[in-house]
Design an enzyme around this catalytic site. Sequence first.
Site, PDB file in Angstrom:
ATOM      1  CD  GLU A  34      -9.395   5.316  78.393  1.00  0.00           C
ATOM      2  OE1 GLU A  34      -9.242   5.205  77.162  1.00  0.00           O
ATOM      3  OE2 GLU A  34      -8.785   6.157  79.071  1.00  0.00           O
ATOM      4  CB  CYS A 197       7.574  23.269  67.573  1.00  0.00           C
ATOM      5  SG  CYS A 197       7.178  21.868  66.490  1.00  0.00           S
ATOM      6  CB  CYS A 200       6.575  21.450  72.398  1.00  0.00           C
ATOM      7  SG  CYS A 200       6.836  19.712  72.823  1.00  0.00           S
ATOM      8  CB  CYS A 206      11.880  17.775  69.909  1.00  0.00           C
ATOM      9  SG  CYS A 206      10.990  17.043  68.511  1.00  0.00           S
TER      10      CYS A 206
END
Length: 287
Positions: A34, A197, A200, A206
Amino acid sequence: MVSARQVNPWYRENRRDLPWRRPGFPAWGTLVSEFMLQQTQVSRVLPRLEEWLRRWPTPADLAATPPGEAVRAWDRLGYPRRALALHSAAVAIAEQHDGKVPADVDALLALPGIGQYTARAIAVFAYGLRHPVVDTNVRRVIARAVEGQGLAGPAATARDLAAMDALLPAENDEAAVFNAGMMELGAIVCTARNPKCDACPLADVCRWRALGYPAYAGPRAPRQQRYVGSDREARGRILAVLRGSEVPVSEEALVEAVTEPDRRSRILEGLLKDGLAALTDDGYALP
């Protein structure tokens, strides 16, 4: 509505094979990854992470090493103050937590170099606890799928955490998968430019898509300073010289790295102030 029912199966099927996602990956490895992933691409982090954990497999191993060695090993990852903060975090973990990375968010926040995102990421991905984890990718997915905006705009920690928390499933395991899934969705599908898209899992819910992909007209985060020709680039050149030398380097030996005397002096002063360099009788060295 956006939910784990859509995101989690997609993530399990499509996620990239990354070390910190594998069973048995240590909490210390998650913490190191991280730190390294802050403003740095995954492809650049992977080889450095492997080398780092091979050399310092526990916080105590790193804590027992001079901080300058952490800066040297950081190499060209960028933002080298992260290396110093990571070393300080290792010292704190070794001294205050018996060498074990804490799971509690407040305890993590008390460690050097750890902010709201990193603390929650460690608690969730290393220990499976239920917390919202929000990075740039998650903010973009929420902005589009939930709020119908093309971009997320400037970050607002309390608001962003609340928005993600409202979507998290109640179960710890599924919440952890959902956190990772939303990040992965933003990283490889709902990208800032040219989102995919048609691939997705949130396409049917969405809001941005349903509204016809309206252009974003809200406030934007300030643009980052151009790197080429900046003091940050010059700092990197000087640090590269210091990393490559086992003995102190005179200022004269740094002329090739930064030719302008005033700029070189300014950068050296900044490196000393930030703890990334030390001035000895023989010249400049890593701390």
